[in-house]
Design an enzyme around this catalytic site. Structure first.
Site, PDB file in Angstrom:
ATOM      1  N   TRP A 146       1.527  -9.965  -2.666  1.00 35.02           N
ATOM      2  CA  TRP A 146       1.890 -10.357  -1.354  1.00 35.02           C
ATOM      3  C   TRP A 146       0.894 -11.442  -1.050  1.00 35.02           C
ATOM      4  O   TRP A 146      -0.478 -11.236  -1.139  1.00 35.02           O
ATOM      5  CB  TRP A 146       1.671  -8.956  -0.605  1.00 35.02           C
ATOM      6  CG  TRP A 146       1.964  -8.914   0.909  1.00 35.02           C
ATOM      7  CD1 TRP A 146       2.829  -9.751   1.542  1.00 35.02           C
ATOM      8  CD2 TRP A 146       0.913  -8.727   1.662  1.00 35.02           C
ATOM      9  NE1 TRP A 146       2.773  -9.632   2.941  1.00 35.02           N
ATOM     10  CE2 TRP A 146       1.425  -9.027   3.127  1.00 35.02           C
ATOM     11  CE3 TRP A 146      -0.376  -7.924   1.908  1.00 35.02           C
ATOM     12  CZ2 TRP A 146       1.026  -8.789   4.178  1.00 35.02           C
ATOM     13  CZ3 TRP A 146      -0.721  -7.647   3.001  1.00 35.02           C
ATOM     14  CH2 TRP A 146      -0.187  -7.849   4.425  1.00 35.02           C
TER      15      TRP A 146
ATOM     16  N   ASP B 210      -2.344  -0.497  -2.713  1.00 35.07           N
ATOM     17  CA  ASP B 210      -1.662  -1.020  -1.473  1.00 35.07           C
ATOM     18  C   ASP B 210      -0.392  -0.155  -1.574  1.00 35.07           C
ATOM     19  O   ASP B 210       0.605  -0.291  -2.144  1.00 35.07           O
ATOM     20  CB  ASP B 210      -1.510  -2.413  -1.435  1.00 35.07           C
ATOM     21  CG  ASP B 210      -0.988  -3.017  -0.205  1.00 35.07           C
ATOM     22  OD1 ASP B 210      -0.452  -2.079   0.690  1.00 35.07           O
ATOM     23  OD2 ASP B 210      -0.704  -4.101  -0.136  1.00 35.07           O
TER      24      ASP B 210
ATOM     25  N   LYS C  48       7.224  -0.067   7.313  1.00 36.90           N
ATOM     26  CA  LYS C  48       8.502   0.100   6.720  1.00 36.90           C
ATOM     27  C   LYS C  48       9.164   1.480   6.718  1.00 36.90           C
ATOM     28  O   LYS C  48      10.347   1.447   7.318  1.00 36.90           O
ATOM     29  CB  LYS C  48       8.367  -0.553   5.491  1.00 36.90           C
ATOM     30  CG  LYS C  48       7.390  -1.541   4.893  1.00 36.90           C
ATOM     31  CD  LYS C  48       7.787  -2.965   5.436  1.00 36.90           C
ATOM     32  CE  LYS C  48       6.469  -3.799   5.034  1.00 36.90           C
ATOM     33  NZ  LYS C  48       6.955  -5.183   5.057  1.00 36.90           N
TER      34      LYS C  48
HETATM   35  N1  KET Z   1       0.915  -4.584   1.516  1.00 44.70           N
HETATM   36  C1  KET Z   1       2.127  -5.254   1.091  1.00 44.70           C
HETATM   37  C2  KET Z   1       2.405  -5.198  -0.138  1.00 44.70           C
HETATM   38  C3  KET Z   1       3.128  -5.804   2.201  1.00 44.70           C
HETATM   39  O1  KET Z   1       4.089  -6.116   1.788  1.00 44.70           O
HETATM   40  C4  KET Z   1       2.850  -5.718   3.573  1.00 44.70           C
HETATM   41  C5  KET Z   1       3.864  -6.338   4.390  1.00 44.70           C
HETATM   42  C6  KET Z   1       1.671  -5.272   3.970  1.00 44.70           C
HETATM   43  C7  KET Z   1       0.895  -4.506   3.051  1.00 44.70           C
HETATM   44  C8  KET Z   1       1.465  -5.049   5.542  1.00 44.70           C
HETATM   45  O2  KET Z   1       2.154  -4.739   6.285  1.00 44.70           O
HETATM   46  P1  KET Z   1       1.683  -4.077   7.833  1.00 44.70           P
HETATM   47  O3  KET Z   1       2.911  -4.324   8.722  1.00 44.70           O
HETATM   48  O4  KET Z   1       0.370  -4.696   8.051  1.00 44.70           O
HETATM   49  O5  KET Z   1       1.415  -2.525   7.549  1.00 44.70           O
HETATM   50  N2  KET Z   1       4.770  -7.141   4.103  1.00 44.70           N
HETATM   51  C9  KET Z   1       5.700  -8.008   4.701  1.00 44.70           C
HETATM   52  C10 KET Z   1       5.570  -8.391   6.206  1.00 44.70           C
HETATM   53  C11 KET Z   1       4.276  -9.124   6.009  1.00 44.70           C
HETATM   54  O6  KET Z   1       4.077 -10.098   5.548  1.00 44.70           O
HETATM   55  O7  KET Z   1       3.284  -9.058   6.992  1.00 44.70           O
HETATM   56  C12 KET Z   1       6.221  -8.968   4.161  1.00 44.70           C
HETATM   57  O8  KET Z   1       5.867  -9.038   2.801  1.00 44.70           O
HETATM   58  O9  KET Z   1       7.280  -9.683   4.375  1.00 44.70           O
END
Ligand code: KET
Length: 477
Positions: free
Chosen positions: A205, A286, A322
């Site tokens: 990511w 993560d 999610k």
């Molecule tokens: N870790 C991973 C692997 C991840 O894909 C995301 C979010 C997050 C942490 C953090 O999400 P949060 O909303 O801070 O709990 N991924 C999606 C959104 C983004 O990039 O912020 C994505 O990959 O589309």
């Protein structure tokens, strides 16, 4: 109007040094300062050409306004360069600017309904109603967050009867969703393990690198994705983890690896745990998709639980963006599993110390939703059913996309990797130019690494998407 024009003329005349098109220098402006007592002189470090339009566009009513106009022209922020758009969230911004009817946003990993609308879980609405009826206040939370949330989140991750919970060996602090929790963990690493390198998967990511960079934590990559097999390069991964200096930190995706959608098998996880123990490495999990990979909260946490059962100390960042659809509530947690309750207490105290000057204390709304849903057996079951429905819808479009690709593509290309990948995404193997074609020609918005979010796709658009992928794959180098 006449009065204003007179005043404008007078002001401009008084400001002889800033007349249209005239070169203005330090010396002249100093003179100007004498005329008007304005601060403009200090705003001119060197020669500056004032454009007529700059003055035509503003109504000069007072000396103060002129001062502002001049100062804007020579901003002290001029050295600030334009930041590039974010590779993931920038895709949503570009999508909004596109007026085409065809457009499809497969960029950000955010769940949409079959009608491609955002989805608020029914169980979340139910919890919010209950919260409203209870007349909850808006007092500050403690620095570590809502106690009921912290208890629920650690239990959800590790299992309520996990010995490490009973033995109070887990330091849990509510964070600003997954990102904020990772950032807090990274700040802790920077302070207590200075210079220790974090190994991240290649690819990972994109924000992992930003988080570590901003926290001042050194990192390098371990091999993960093999483009030839469109699968896991397990040997490369193990070799790179073995090669890292003893005591390194290994960032692992708990489930539904982003962006590849490829997870190690249970046997492979055991081998990774073996190497971590041999090398005294510390895992940093993560966990952003618990429940989204398989539809089961327990199965998706099994990687973490496996390491914990071996007595390995580790970090885990969690997110409820999610699995509960709480994207904008920014709710998650950082957990540090350690060897004794005394260490856990100290680690927690230091996490709080890091959080306090950064954001003081976390937001309460999402924490209350999670605590309510997890703490009520009926709502918990409703959540699991809705999560399974979301995971199920993604699996259905995954299957349909594969079917369309296989039917439409008359070559012998094997598209079965689409079916093997899990979670929200498919890593298509399209390169940057091909991904650009997807967007420029087909109005399909996706990240430039070839990742598409199947959570933003519906059955009706699968045939169209397959056409776009086949065109981009075969007609663009
Ligand atoms: N870790 C991973 C692997 C991840 O894909 C995301 C979010 C997050 C942490 C953090 O999400 P949060 O909303 O801070 O709990 N991924 C999606 C959104 C983004 O990039 O912020 C994505 O990959 O589309």
């Amino acid at each position: 109007m006449a009065a204003m024009m007179a005043s404008t003329a007078a002001t401009t005349a008084a400001l002889g040094c800033v007349a249209s098109g005239q070169e203005v220098g330090r010396q002249v402006c100093t003179t100007q300062k004498m005329y008007n007592g304005l601060r403009v002189a200090t705003a001119f470090p060197g020669q500056k050409k004032i454009e007529e339009s700059a003055f035509a566009s503003i109504k000069i009513r007072s000396k103060a306004i002129v001062t502002m106009a001049v100062a804007t022209d020579v901003s002290r922020f001029e050295g600030v360069s334009m930041a590039p758009a974010d590779p993931i969230l920038g895709v949503s911004e570009a999508f909004k600017r596109d007026n085409s009817d065809m457009k499809l946003n497969l960029g950000v990993g955010a769940y949409r309904t079959e009608e491609l609308q955002p989805y608020v879980l029914e169980v979340v609405k139910k919890a919010e109603k209950k919260m409203l009826e209870a007349g909850e206040n808006k007092e500050y939370l403690p620095i570590e967050g809502l106690a009921a949330f912290n208890k629920a989140t650690a239990e959800l991750l590790l299992g309520a009867d996990n010995p490490v919970i009973k033995q109070q060996r887990v330091a849990t602090v509510q964070g600003l969703s997954g990102t904020g929790s990772l950032r807090l963990g990274a700040a802790f690493i920077q302070r207590y393990f200075p210079g220790v390198k974090v190994l991240i998967s290649s690819p990972t990511w994109g924000n992992h690198k930003n988080i570590l960079n901003d926290a001042g934590v050194p990192w390098s990559e371990y091999r993960y994705f093999d483009p030839k097999t469109v699968g896991l390069d397990f040997e490369g991964m193990i070799a790179d983890i073995k090669d890292a200096p003893n005591g390194s930190i290994i960032l692992l995706h708990g489930c539904a690896h982003n962006p590849t959608g490829i997870d190690p098998t249970p046997e492979q996880w055991e081998k990774i745990a073996d190497v971590c123990q041999e090398k005294d490495h510390m895992p940093f999990f993560d966990v952003a998709y618990q429940g989204f990979a398989s539809g089961s909260l327990d199965d998706d946490a099994s990687s973490v639980r496996r390491f914990v059962a071996r007595g390995i100390e580790l970090f885990v960042a969690q997110s409820y963006s999610k699995n509960l659809g709480l994207y904008a509530e920014r709710i998650g947690a950082i957990n540090v599993v350690v060897s004794s309750p005394e260490v856990a207490t100290k680690v927690k105290s230091q996490l709080k110390r890091l959080a306090r000057p950064m954001y003081s204390n976390p937001p309460v709304h999402g924490a209350r939703i999670v605590a309510n849903v997890v703490g009520d057996p009926t709502m918990f079951d409703e959540w699991r059913a809705e999560m399974q429905a979301m995971a199920g819808r993604i699996k259905t479009v995954r299957q349909r996309l594969y079917d369309e690709l296989s039917t439409k593509d008359k070559s012998s290309k094997d598209w079965s990797f689409v079916l093997k990948q899990i979670g929200m995404f498919s890593f298509t193997g399209l390169n940057k130019a091909q991904s650009d074609n997807m967007t420029d020609k087909w109005h399909v918005y996706m990240t430039k690494d070839g990742r598409i979010s199947l959570a933003g796709l519906n059955l009706a658009k699968c045939a169209f998407l397959a056409d776009a992928i086949i065109d981009s794959f075969y007609n663009v180098q």
